[in-house]
Design an enzyme around this catalytic site. Structure first.
Site, PDB file in Angstrom:
ATOM      1  N   HIS A 185      -0.091 -16.776  -5.437  1.00  0.00           N
ATOM      2  CA  HIS A 185      -1.003 -15.796  -5.372  1.00  0.00           C
ATOM      3  C   HIS A 185      -2.143 -15.499  -6.003  1.00  0.00           C
ATOM      4  O   HIS A 185      -2.318 -15.703  -7.097  1.00  0.00           O
ATOM      5  CB  HIS A 185       0.026 -14.637  -5.486  1.00  0.00           C
ATOM      6  CG  HIS A 185      -0.299 -13.176  -4.710  1.00  0.00           C
ATOM      7  ND1 HIS A 185      -1.267 -12.458  -5.302  1.00  0.00           N
ATOM      8  CD2 HIS A 185      -0.041 -12.663  -3.426  1.00  0.00           C
ATOM      9  CE1 HIS A 185      -1.624 -11.332  -4.549  1.00  0.00           C
ATOM     10  NE2 HIS A 185      -0.713 -11.356  -3.249  1.00  0.00           N
ATOM     11  N   GLU A 223      -5.217 -15.293   2.391  1.00  0.00           N
ATOM     12  CA  GLU A 223      -5.270 -14.132   1.829  1.00  0.00           C
ATOM     13  C   GLU A 223      -6.643 -13.820   1.153  1.00  0.00           C
ATOM     14  O   GLU A 223      -6.925 -13.988  -0.175  1.00  0.00           O
ATOM     15  CB  GLU A 223      -4.293 -13.887   0.887  1.00  0.00           C
ATOM     16  CG  GLU A 223      -2.802 -13.888   1.183  1.00  0.00           C
ATOM     17  CD  GLU A 223      -1.816 -12.764   0.648  1.00  0.00           C
ATOM     18  OE1 GLU A 223      -1.380 -11.741   1.230  1.00  0.00           O
ATOM     19  OE2 GLU A 223      -1.665 -12.965  -0.549  1.00  0.00           O
TER      20      GLU A 223
HETATM   21  C1  PEP Z   1      -0.903  -9.295  -1.114  1.00  0.00           C
HETATM   22  O1  PEP Z   1      -1.049  -8.730  -2.240  1.00  0.00           O
HETATM   23  O2  PEP Z   1      -0.193 -10.196  -0.802  1.00  0.00           O
HETATM   24  C2  PEP Z   1      -1.205  -8.313  -0.143  1.00  0.00           C
HETATM   25  C3  PEP Z   1      -1.203  -9.006   1.237  1.00  0.00           C
HETATM   26  O3  PEP Z   1      -1.287  -6.986  -0.383  1.00  0.00           O
HETATM   27  P1  PEP Z   1      -1.867  -5.671   0.708  1.00  0.00           P
HETATM   28  O4  PEP Z   1      -1.204  -6.045   1.718  1.00  0.00           O
HETATM   29  O5  PEP Z   1      -1.360  -4.435  -0.247  1.00  0.00           O
HETATM   30  O6  PEP Z   1      -3.348  -6.001   0.820  1.00  0.00           O
END
Ligand code: PEP
Length: 273
Positions: free
Chosen positions: A118, A190
């Site tokens: 992450h 992400e």
């Molecule tokens: C994350 O931290 O993996 C994430 C997707 O956070 P958020 O949905 O709050 O943007």
């Protein structure tokens, strides 16, 4: 194909009583989602201390006594996942690892998935691609499914380096991983600039990146393997936009942070996709 909704609770909530309440609220709202004809795998990834509490009240991945007798599993669409792991087994792995959590421990608690790499761990805990690759290989060896997170930051994006950064993270994360094992990895795109910002990537832009993931995986393995891979989107996903990442951008699901801490919103999100 299944659709995945991964709930990353991060370092929340602030007490075990609140974690139990949050989990029970989600479970009560979603336990029978299959009856709506949905093939959705919901993966709850709480902080480590709450894994055993949730495992004890629900045990979503461990075989029940009856299932154990027949070698089967509890049938549920809600599974348990961890947010991180260590790559060695104690103590035969050759050392002591104060503060770390092994995959055997996670497996014992019924975790079917582990989030690896992450961006917050890359950023604040100096997790390198090399460490991430070690973890991915260890997770696969224990027959747990890794969720490999990759993403560019705002500066990378502004400098036009998104694909270079993603290629490096993907290729380094996949070092010494076989063709059969790579198919077991769930990839999560992400973008850091979208996480927690309330401003998600547009489905069009995300779709381009999803296709880029497939290209990188095809080049390293085969096109047929890339076609089988599950790729998720994460970054400010909520009940109003989750569906667009699946239907418009073609992702196999979403990774959800903030919205997974609000039971009503999370239940709505799952029902909307
Ligand atoms: C994350 O931290 O993996 C994430 C997707 O956070 P958020 O949905 O709050 O943007």
């Amino acid at each position: 194909m299944k659709t995945f909704v991964i709930a990353n609770w991060k370092m929340n909530p602030s007490s075990s009583a609140k974690a139990e309440f949050l989990f029970n609220s989600i479970k009560d709202g979603l336990e029978n989602i299959e009856k709506l004809g949905k093939k959705t795998e919901i993966v709850i990834c709480p902080p480590f201390p709450y894994l055993s509490i949730i495992s004890n009240i629900y045990n979503p991945c461990l075989p029940s006594p009856e299932a154990k007798a027949t070698g089967g599993q509890v049938k549920s669409n809600i599974k348990l996942g961890a947010q991180n792991c260590f790559w060695e087994d104690p103590p035969a792995g050759g050392g002591s690892f104060t503060g770390e959590i092994s995959l055997l421990m996670l497996k014992d608690l019924g975790c079917k998935y582990v989030i690896i790499g992450h961006s917050e761990r890359r950023m604040f805990l100096n997790e390198t691609d090399r460490i991430i690759n070690k973890k991915i290989r260890a997770v696969l060896a224990k027959r747990i499914e890794p969720i490999l997170c990759v993403g560019e930051n705002r500066k990378d994006k502004e400098q036009g380096k998104t694909q270079t950064v993603l290629r490096k993270q993907i290729e380094n994360g996949l070092k010494r991983i076989s063709k059969s094992d790579v198919k077991k990895i769930i990839f999560a795109y992400e973008p850091l600039w979208a996480i927690g910002s309330g401003r998600p990537c547009s489905p069009d832009e995300a779709q381009v990146i999803r296709l880029f993931f497939k290209k990188v995986i095809s080049q390293k393995y085969f096109r047929s393997i890339a076609d089988e891979i599950n790729i998720l989107y994460g970054g400010s996903v909520d009940s109003s936009n989750a569906k667009s990442f699946i239907e418009e951008a073609g992702f196999q699901g979403v990774l959800v942070g903030g919205s997974s801490l609000k039971p009503k919103e999370f239940i709505e999100l799952v029902k909307n996709i």
